[in-house]
Scaffold this motif. Structure first.
Motif, PDB file in Angstrom:
ATOM      1  N   LEU A 104       0.835  -1.203   0.000  1.00  0.00           N
ATOM      2  CA  LEU A 104       0.000   0.000   0.000  1.00  0.00           C
ATOM      3  C   LEU A 104       0.869   1.253   0.000  1.00  0.00           C
ATOM      4  O   LEU A 104       1.993   1.239   0.513  1.00  0.00           O
ATOM      5  CB  LEU A 104      -0.912   0.007   1.234  1.00  0.00           C
ATOM      6  CG  LEU A 104      -1.965  -1.090   1.325  1.00  0.00           C
ATOM      7  CD1 LEU A 104      -2.681  -1.023   2.672  1.00  0.00           C
ATOM      8  CD2 LEU A 104      -2.968  -0.973   0.185  1.00  0.00           C
ATOM      9  N   THR A 108      -1.192   6.360   2.401  1.00  0.00           N
ATOM     10  CA  THR A 108      -2.452   5.700   2.750  1.00  0.00           C
ATOM     11  C   THR A 108      -2.337   5.004   4.097  1.00  0.00           C
ATOM     12  O   THR A 108      -3.215   5.149   4.962  1.00  0.00           O
ATOM     13  CB  THR A 108      -2.832   4.676   1.669  1.00  0.00           C
ATOM     14  OG1 THR A 108      -3.023   5.348   0.425  1.00  0.00           O
ATOM     15  CG2 THR A 108      -4.107   3.944   2.040  1.00  0.00           C
ATOM     16  N   SER A 111      -2.150   7.598   6.935  1.00  0.00           N
ATOM     17  CA  SER A 111      -3.421   8.268   7.243  1.00  0.00           C
ATOM     18  C   SER A 111      -4.331   7.350   8.047  1.00  0.00           C
ATOM     19  O   SER A 111      -5.016   7.798   8.975  1.00  0.00           O
ATOM     20  CB  SER A 111      -4.111   8.718   5.958  1.00  0.00           C
ATOM     21  OG  SER A 111      -4.523   7.613   5.172  1.00  0.00           O
ATOM     22  N   ILE A 112      -4.319   6.052   7.727  1.00  0.00           N
ATOM     23  CA  ILE A 112      -5.141   5.101   8.475  1.00  0.00           C
ATOM     24  C   ILE A 112      -4.676   5.018   9.922  1.00  0.00           C
ATOM     25  O   ILE A 112      -5.470   5.120  10.862  1.00  0.00           O
ATOM     26  CB  ILE A 112      -5.099   3.710   7.809  1.00  0.00           C
ATOM     27  CG1 ILE A 112      -5.824   3.743   6.457  1.00  0.00           C
ATOM     28  CG2 ILE A 112      -5.738   2.658   8.717  1.00  0.00           C
ATOM     29  CD1 ILE A 112      -5.645   2.470   5.649  1.00  0.00           C
ATOM     30  N   PHE A 191     -11.189   3.377   8.168  1.00  0.00           N
ATOM     31  CA  PHE A 191     -10.621   4.009   6.982  1.00  0.00           C
ATOM     32  C   PHE A 191     -11.119   5.458   6.931  1.00  0.00           C
ATOM     33  O   PHE A 191     -12.308   5.693   6.706  1.00  0.00           O
ATOM     34  CB  PHE A 191     -11.042   3.265   5.719  1.00  0.00           C
ATOM     35  CG  PHE A 191     -10.494   1.865   5.640  1.00  0.00           C
ATOM     36  CD1 PHE A 191      -9.172   1.653   5.292  1.00  0.00           C
ATOM     37  CD2 PHE A 191     -11.289   0.760   5.935  1.00  0.00           C
ATOM     38  CE1 PHE A 191      -8.650   0.362   5.222  1.00  0.00           C
ATOM     39  CE2 PHE A 191     -10.779  -0.525   5.877  1.00  0.00           C
ATOM     40  CZ  PHE A 191      -9.448  -0.729   5.512  1.00  0.00           C
ATOM     41  N   SER A 194     -12.526  10.724   2.806  1.00  0.00           N
ATOM     42  CA  SER A 194     -11.850  11.798   2.080  1.00  0.00           C
ATOM     43  C   SER A 194     -12.827  12.825   1.537  1.00  0.00           C
ATOM     44  O   SER A 194     -12.411  13.785   0.873  1.00  0.00           O
ATOM     45  CB  SER A 194     -11.035  11.212   0.917  1.00  0.00           C
ATOM     46  OG  SER A 194     -11.892  10.508   0.023  1.00  0.00           O
TER      47      SER A 194
END
Length: 358
Positions: A104, A108, A111-112, A191, A194
């Motif tokens: 990944l 990403t 941010s998780i 998650f 956005s």
């Protein structure tokens, strides 16, 4: 219906300290003793995770994120509350192993993970509020650092009769103490969204009638009332929207003897449409798990209360105007068919009927 929404829209302590006069008589005043904070003891969050095989995917994610993390779980002088997904939580969320995490993007993964941490706070299970609205806390995920509104992703831990929650995610183990904070084990990965609510609605092909209603309402709101799309686009807001589907609007128009086409919305008075749409919006974030069992009420941003019922996990909601001409003594309710669609500024629950405030 056009005038029914006009009537409701409208609306140090000083401490004095005495100063003691000291006479020294040539005596030397004692020197203050420095206060030294105690050295943290026990294992850090990093050490606790390293000592437990069920956190192997989380450890891999922390390694993958690297310096993009806004927290340091190895810092013994820091304080964090961590909502930690174990391997089962990652697998249930579509991330089956460490290899997938390693593939990944770093941004990403960071941010998780940043969204699962509350920096500067040690929040124990007993500290979680059982009241509604929920606790509003800022995570380590920075959404904007640009003045005048720097802010981070808000998270909403809570405690109810059925257990403890991180947003709408069940907490399955609490109060795992570390020297630099506390870990609560969660059952799924959060998650971070956005999009704001207005974007979520615009992107959903089943909510095109709702978007048309929002646009019609904003073309001529009641005097002094705000436009609704800017409210739903405000990333710093905190809202709940019960969003009627296209079929829900068509069913309402059929009951009113109107054409079921989306153009019918533009034939209705703008103030009427504003009042109907505003009635679907709450001024706080309510995940389905936070709603009280049985009957309760919640005030919409237009001031009229919704009637909410939770029975066996099914959430229904209705307004004072949710009656049919053929059965005026039996109000009908809207059922939540798709709960807990997260947005930056709130949560959306899709419902199968339009709510009417009057």
């Amino acid at each position: 219906m056009k005038n029914i929404f006009n009537k409701w829209w409208g609306t140090a302590s000083v401490f004095v300290a005495g100063v003691a006069m000291l006479s020294s008589c040539n005596k030397e005043l004692p020197q203050p003793t420095p206060i030294v904070p105690p050295t943290p003891s026990g294992q850090t969050i990093t050490q606790l995770l390293a000592g437990n095989a069920k956190y192997s995917i989380l450890r891999a994610a922390i390694t993958r994120a690297g310096t993009a993390l806004t927290f340091n779980p190895s810092d013994a002088s820091a304080v964090y509350t961590v909502f930690a997904p174990d391997n089962d939580a990652f697998i249930a969320s579509g991330i089956p192993n460490e290899t997938v995490v390693g593939g990944l993007p770093v941004a990403t993964v960071a941010s998780i993970l940043n969204a699962h941490v509350i920096p500067g706070v040690e929040l124990k299970a007993a500290d979680l509020s059982t009241a509604f609205p929920n606790m509003y806390l800022q995570s380590g995920l920075v959404l904007s650092s640009t003045p005048p509104i720097p802010y981070r992703m808000p998270v909403f831990p809570s405690r109810r009769t059925g257990g403890a929650w991180f947003n709408d995610i069940a907490i399955k183990a609490t109060d795992i103490d570390a020297s630099n904070g506390v870990i609560h084990e969660v059952s799924r990965v959060f998650f971070p969204p956005s999009q704001v609510i207005a974007q979520v609605a615009a992107a959903n092909s089943n909510l095109t009638y709702l978007m048309a209603a929002l646009q019609r309402a904003d073309a001529g709101p009641p005097a002094g009332a705000p436009q609704l799309i800017p409210i739903l686009s405000n990333a710093a807001a905190n809202l709940t929207v019960f969003a009627p589907t296209n079929q829900a609007f068509q069913n309402l128009f059929t009951a009113m003897g109107l054409p079921t086409a989306i153009t019918t919305i533009n034939a209705l008075p703008t103030q009427t449409v504003w009042g109907i749409v505003a009635f679907h919006v709450l001024g706080s974030r309510a995940f389905s798990v936070n709603l009280a069992a049985g009957n309760s009420t919640a005030a919409s941003i237009m001031g009229v209360a919704q009637q909410i019922n939770v029975t066996g996990g099914t959430v229904t909601v209705r307004g004072p105007g949710n009656v049919l001409p053929t059965t005026p003594a039996t109000p009908y309710s809207a059922t939540v068919t798709a709960p807990n669609i997260n947005a930056i500024n709130g949560v959306v629950h899709v419902v199968d009927a339009v709510l009417l405030p009057q």
